[in-house]
Write an enzyme that holds these catalytic residues in place. Sequence first.
Site, mmCIF file in Angstrom:
data_model
loop_
_atom_site.group_PDB
_atom_site.id
_atom_site.type_symbol
_atom_site.label_atom_id
_atom_site.label_comp_id
_atom_site.label_asym_id
_atom_site.label_seq_id
_atom_site.Cartn_x
_atom_site.Cartn_y
_atom_site.Cartn_z
ATOM 1 N N GLU A 200 0.829 -1.157 -0.059
ATOM 2 C CA GLU A 200 -0.026 0.052 0.005
ATOM 3 C C GLU A 200 0.872 1.204 -0.219
ATOM 4 O O GLU A 200 0.518 2.396 0.745
ATOM 5 C CB GLU A 200 -1.079 0.018 1.265
ATOM 6 C CG GLU A 200 -2.006 -1.028 1.067
ATOM 7 C CD GLU A 200 -3.242 -0.662 2.142
ATOM 8 O OE1 GLU A 200 -3.010 -0.340 3.091
ATOM 9 O OE2 GLU A 200 -4.412 -1.060 1.559
ATOM 10 N N GLU B 65 -6.726 -7.590 -0.614
ATOM 11 C CA GLU B 65 -7.303 -7.477 0.456
ATOM 12 C C GLU B 65 -8.667 -6.985 0.465
ATOM 13 O O GLU B 65 -9.162 -6.196 -0.863
ATOM 14 C CB GLU B 65 -6.682 -6.485 1.442
ATOM 15 C CG GLU B 65 -5.158 -6.792 2.003
ATOM 16 C CD GLU B 65 -4.586 -5.993 2.862
ATOM 17 O OE1 GLU B 65 -5.324 -5.110 3.342
ATOM 18 O OE2 GLU B 65 -3.372 -5.736 2.538
HETATM 19 C C1 GAL Z 1 -4.826 -2.622 4.763
HETATM 20 C C2 GAL Z 1 -3.439 -3.008 5.093
HETATM 21 C C3 GAL Z 1 -3.541 -4.325 6.067
HETATM 22 C C4 GAL Z 1 -4.576 -4.001 7.194
HETATM 23 C C5 GAL Z 1 -5.967 -3.778 6.537
HETATM 24 C C6 GAL Z 1 -6.978 -3.683 7.560
HETATM 25 O O1 GAL Z 1 -4.882 -1.428 4.066
HETATM 26 O O2 GAL Z 1 -2.753 -3.418 3.979
HETATM 27 O O3 GAL Z 1 -2.275 -4.325 6.542
HETATM 28 O O4 GAL Z 1 -4.408 -3.087 7.831
HETATM 29 O O5 GAL Z 1 -6.003 -2.603 5.811
HETATM 30 O O6 GAL Z 1 -8.302 -3.868 6.947
#
Ligand code: GAL
Length: 808
Positions: free
Chosen positions: A388, A459
């Site tokens: 990210e 994610e």
């Molecule tokens: C994302 C991040 C993860 C975790 C996640 C929580 O932005 O890459 O490490 O923090 O959010 O939903």
Amino acid sequence: MSDTIFLNDDWDYSPVFSEGLVNSSGTDGMEKVRLPHTVAVTPFNNFSAEIYQKISLYRRFFDTDEAWNGKKVLLTIEGAAHQSTVYLNGRELFVHNSGYTAFTVDLTDHLAPAGKRNILAVKVDSRESLNIPPFGFVIDYMTYGGIYRDVYLEIKNPVYIEDVFVTTKGNRFNSQITLNTENIPAGLSLHQKIMPSVNAPIVGDKDNPCAEITSGASKKISLTSANASGITQWSIDNPALYTVTTELLGDDGKVLDTKTTRFGFRDIKFDETGFYLNGTKIKIRGLNRHQSWPYIGYAAPKNMQIEDADILKYELGLNEVRTSHYPQSQHFINRCDEIGLLVFTEIPGWQHIGDEKWKNQAVENVREMITQYRNHPSIFIWGVRINESVDDDAFYTRTNALAHELDKTRPTGGVRYLKNSHLLEDVYTFNDFSFHGPNDGALHKRKVTDTHKGYMITEYNGHMFPTKTFDCEAHRTEHAVRHAKVLDTVAGYDDIAGSSGWCAFDYNTHKDFGSGDYICYHGVMDQFRNPKPAAYVYQSQAESSTTGDVLSVTSGMDIGEYPGGARGNVYILTNADSVKMYVNGIFIKEYTKADSPYKNLPHGPILIDDYVGHRLVDEDGIKEKHSKAMKTMLFALQKYGLDKLPLKYLVKGLSLWIRGVTNPGKLRSLYGKYIGNWGGTAITYKFEAVKNGKVVKTLIRTPPKEVRLKMSAYRTALREEESYDMELVRITASDENGNLLPYCQEAVTLAAEGEIEVVGPKAVSLKGGCTGCFVKTTGKSGKGVLKATDWTGRETKLEFTVEKNRSV
Ligand code: GAL
């Protein structure tokens, strides 16, 4: 020949580094520890990162063996968080700057004479202020500290095989062998043999050398063989593994070194139509994993790493895991190879990109990650961006170029939250957090990138819907439904290769994230790997050959849990052919896949839309032709409650009333009879999962009469091998029908007898009906008993055996 000597035992540890201890024999203020080790045993929650941020010292004595004369002695530390400085006999030899990759130090020239003692010391800096990835900004996970993976010595001849990198295409096998030196004496030769290892049938020519070459002067030598006929390719369902044994022979034919490398024959491809393994399109269905546990942080030995992989594959039915946000234990990845679990691994980092020095280290991390992990068939992509982070073309041109140089067989990816960011990688890997409940589960690819390359979601969900095991049922159900919705949307888009949800397990995090108690409750399982309802959404997507027969219902069926008794939607999560539902012993309906609103999934959650069956006709004098409409009304009442009934149902009800089919009073009493009657007798529900015409699983929901404490572990036969053994024990409270009691939050005290000890607190509370603990072997063989005493004084026992089978 080479020997491996594990150095996991007998370390002296000081939580405070002092120069004076580096080359001394004094043990004052030092504690005896075994590896893996954490610099701080942490509480379950409510603790800050301060407790593991320190500069500490590990020290170990070992004698120089006479047999080492004329040999190379190499020390490898598989993982130490986060900066390690290695000293031998007082001399600083090496500094390593990543907590997530291994490093090797040549001790040869600094050893004490034969028979004399060496003092090996490692200064470990676990402060998050270090100018190395992932540090420099906030991070949504704890980073812990200590030497938390294996440490060993290898004794080698002066010329030895440093590395063997195997690549395959179809049944062709290729290997690149790197020797440790450019000064290769004349007359050496290399010899290789492929043998089946795990899940693989015998290779055609197993007794013949695959290839043979006389080395030239170059350090890197390529051997190619077309002789690997009759092989089985590595796949998710049949993860066939082979080993290649590479021998380095002297001019007299004597074996100077042997290296055994495990690998698989498999082809991977991403394109704009998806992901292909051995030419077969596969929808990636995975979750992200942090390598942490309560109390022990990162410090889990081999078997716990193995079991985590097993949980992902066999309990969650996944075909992929992303090792967010760093390379993870070789034991974990080895297991992924063995069980057919695809791995997305990536360099350490979280959103922040640092200065040039920091970036150079990140590039070095790419080198270490790829050279250390590239023989694993399970790894299908390299993440070469900081998770990210923003675009940084100069930086990411370097990471991509290096990745491609080191491994031409795997694509690169790099996880971003940016749409239309600069794509220097082979696959656009994107965290799609667009889903928030009522909308589509995922963005269409073209809304994120116009690339014609492959596309994968890395994610989703996570912070969009944190969920605790002890949240109310509606919340836990919504969490499950949200995971189903995204999976369903992704399954419906042909050009999305698949997804890795956030995330497998809850994890301890920094003050800047989580629920205010230093936990991100983002897992489909809690920190002890106890399942939340969402876990069964994943579990039920796999066939019973992988996850067993799955049958779960998202509700305890208690109307009192809901405002106004309106229970909302209830889902059956199953991988069976059908599920028969009974109410107080009366058959109501046989549900099938067709009853799932999630049409793209192999086994979408099934919506229960009938609590009545034929009973209105059989028992209540309702005509057959009106029964369906009446059932619809009752279902709407259960979902919305009387006060919030949408207009269309009010109109329907009115029309039934006008036609004399029912009236408000009658409807109310039917509702009470069939759905739930505040003040009336509770109903017993029974569900039977049917497969190939047979009932394979039964679930009964009825008000509990008993509370039963249960402890379960993958293994009770523990074994000390390279180090101590440790086992996760899951502790649950369930009723007499085996249903978890999600609001049982009582206390349990733990005690160990015999050759095991409990790691962590000896008194814990159930959280959402579940908790866990760890038992650790003591270094002796024998028996051990874990005793849990519940709040009523009742004792539950789990018996262990401990065997010592040291290969050291
Ligand atoms: C994302 C991040 C993860 C975790 C996640 C929580 O932005 O890459 O490490 O923090 O959010 O939903």
